[in-house]
Scaffold this active site. Structure first.
Site, PDB file in Angstrom:
ATOM      1  N   GLY A 120       0.451   8.947  10.315  1.00  0.00           N
ATOM      2  CA  GLY A 120       1.636   9.368  11.055  1.00  0.00           C
ATOM      3  C   GLY A 120       2.945   8.880  10.462  1.00  0.00           C
ATOM      4  O   GLY A 120       3.972   8.863  11.142  1.00  0.00           O
ATOM      5  N   LYS A 121       2.941   8.534   9.177  1.00  0.00           N
ATOM      6  CA  LYS A 121       4.161   8.038   8.531  1.00  0.00           C
ATOM      7  C   LYS A 121       5.274   9.080   8.551  1.00  0.00           C
ATOM      8  O   LYS A 121       6.429   8.767   8.819  1.00  0.00           O
ATOM      9  CB  LYS A 121       3.897   7.661   7.060  1.00  0.00           C
ATOM     10  N   HIS A 159     -16.087  -0.333   5.337  1.00  0.00           N
ATOM     11  CA  HIS A 159     -16.677   0.997   5.225  1.00  0.00           C
ATOM     12  C   HIS A 159     -16.229   1.706   3.961  1.00  0.00           C
ATOM     13  O   HIS A 159     -16.944   2.540   3.414  1.00  0.00           O
ATOM     14  CB  HIS A 159     -16.392   1.803   6.502  1.00  0.00           C
ATOM     15  N   ALA A 170       1.004   2.641   4.726  1.00  0.00           N
ATOM     16  CA  ALA A 170      -0.216   2.896   5.492  1.00  0.00           C
ATOM     17  C   ALA A 170      -1.189   3.650   4.621  1.00  0.00           C
ATOM     18  O   ALA A 170      -0.946   3.897   3.438  1.00  0.00           O
ATOM     19  CB  ALA A 170       0.104   3.723   6.730  1.00  0.00           C
ATOM     20  N   GLU A 212       6.689   9.845   0.801  1.00  0.00           N
ATOM     21  CA  GLU A 212       5.817   9.807  -0.387  1.00  0.00           C
ATOM     22  C   GLU A 212       6.358   8.826  -1.429  1.00  0.00           C
ATOM     23  O   GLU A 212       6.352   9.084  -2.633  1.00  0.00           O
ATOM     24  CB  GLU A 212       5.658  11.211  -0.985  1.00  0.00           C
ATOM     25  N   ALA A 213       6.831   7.691  -0.922  1.00  0.00           N
ATOM     26  CA  ALA A 213       7.509   6.709  -1.779  1.00  0.00           C
ATOM     27  C   ALA A 213       6.582   6.073  -2.806  1.00  0.00           C
ATOM     28  O   ALA A 213       7.050   5.452  -3.761  1.00  0.00           O
ATOM     29  CB  ALA A 213       8.145   5.616  -0.913  1.00  0.00           C
ATOM     30  N   CYS A 245     -10.150   3.078  11.502  1.00  0.00           N
ATOM     31  CA  CYS A 245     -11.374   3.580  10.882  1.00  0.00           C
ATOM     32  C   CYS A 245     -12.260   4.194  11.963  1.00  0.00           C
ATOM     33  O   CYS A 245     -12.058   3.970  13.153  1.00  0.00           O
ATOM     34  CB  CYS A 245     -12.074   2.399  10.213  1.00  0.00           C
ATOM     35  N   MET A 300      -3.683   7.307   4.524  1.00  0.00           N
ATOM     36  CA  MET A 300      -3.404   8.704   4.837  1.00  0.00           C
ATOM     37  C   MET A 300      -3.516   8.938   6.340  1.00  0.00           C
ATOM     38  O   MET A 300      -4.262   8.246   7.026  1.00  0.00           O
ATOM     39  CB  MET A 300      -4.437   9.624   4.165  1.00  0.00           C
TER      40      MET A 300
HETATM   41 ZN   LIG Z   1     -14.868   0.821   9.539  1.00  0.00          ZN
END
Ligand SMILES: [Zn+2]
EC number: 2.7.1.21
Length: 203
Positions: free
Chosen positions: A14-15, A184, A9, A88-89, A145, A11
Site C-alpha cells: 500500500g505504499k 517462509h 516495504a 518506486e524510489a 505474510c 510489494m
Molecule cells: Zn510467514
C-alpha cells in the site's frame, strides 16, 4: 529543516496509496506537490501513478542520469513546491538520492520517497541502499505474510506460477510478487526445508 524520508516495504503493502493520500492532503490545504515515478519500465510519456484502491495522479518520470535537484529547483523558482514525492524510489541512482537530499537541505522542501527495500533475492536495490544510508527518517510500511507474521521479503512467481530463484532483478510481464516473512521466504526460495527448526516447538 526539511527532511528526506524513506517509506519502505515489500510489494503490495500500500505504499502508492499512502503516497497519493499524502500528496492529496497537501493539495487540500492549498499547497503544491511534485510527483516522480520511475520511467525505466514504462512505455510512452505517461507517468500515471495509480494505487490498487483506485486513487491516481499524474507524475513526472525519472530515468538514470536525470538531475532531480535541477528539475525541482527550476520548477520551484516559478511555482512554489511544498513537498516532493517519489514512487518506486528503489530505482533511483545513488547520485539521485544525494540530489533529493539537497532538495531537502538547500531548497528546504521535504522529500518523501516510497519504495521496496529488497528484490526477490533478498538483495538491496541501489536506490534503497542509498536511502537507508542517508535518509533522515526511515519508516517501514507494514504488511503481513500468509502466516500472519510481518512480511519483510518478497518472492516472484513466474508465468508458470512457480517461485523464481534466479534471474533479473526486475521482470516485466506477467510475473506476480508475493510478500512473505523471512522464514517462509527462505522456504520458498529453497534455502530452508519447511519445519526444519531445531530447538523450537512448532506452534
Ligand atoms: Zn510467514
Amino acid at each position: 529543516m526539511a527532511k528526506l524520508y524513506f517509506h519502505y516495504a515489500t510489494m503490495n503493502a500500500g505504499k502508492t496509496t499512502m503516497l497519493l493520500q499524502a500528496s492529496y492532503n497537501y493539495h487540500e490545504r492549498g499547497m503544491r506537490t511534485m510527483l516522480f515515478v520511475a520511467g525505466h519500465y514504462r512505455k510512452g510519456d505517461s507517468g500515471l501513478i495509480s494505487s490498487r484502491i483506485g486513487l491516481e495522479a499524474e507524475a513526472e518520470m525519472f530515468r538514470d542520469g536525470d538531475d532531480l535537484f535541477a528539475r525541482v529547483a527550476d520548477h520551484h523558482e516559478h511555482t512554489t513546491v511544498h513537498c516532493v514525492f517519489v514512487d518506486e524510489a528503489q530505482f533511483l541512482e545513488e547520485e539521485q538520492i544525494w540530489q533529493l537530499a539537497r532538495i531537502a537541505d538547500r531548497l528546504n522542501i521535504p522529500v518523501m520517497c516510497y519504495g521496496l527495500r529488497t528484490d526477490f533475492q533478498g538483495k538491496l536495490f541501489s536506490g534503497s541502499r542509498a536511502l537507508l544510508a542517508i535518509a533522515d527518517d526511515l519508516r517501514e510500511v507494514r504488511t503481513i505474510c500468509r502466516c500472519g507474521r510481518k512480511a519483510t521479503m518478497v518472492v516472484r512467481l513466474g508465468p508458470d506460477g512457480k517461485v523464481a530463484r534466479q534471474g533479473e532483478q526486475v521482470a516485466i510481464g506477467k510475473d506476480v510478487y508475493v510478500s512473505l516473512c523471512r522464514r517462509h521466504w527462505e522456504e520458498e526460495m529453497g534455502r530452508a526445508a519447511p519445519d526444519d527448526f531445531i530447538g523450537f516447538t512448532q506452534a
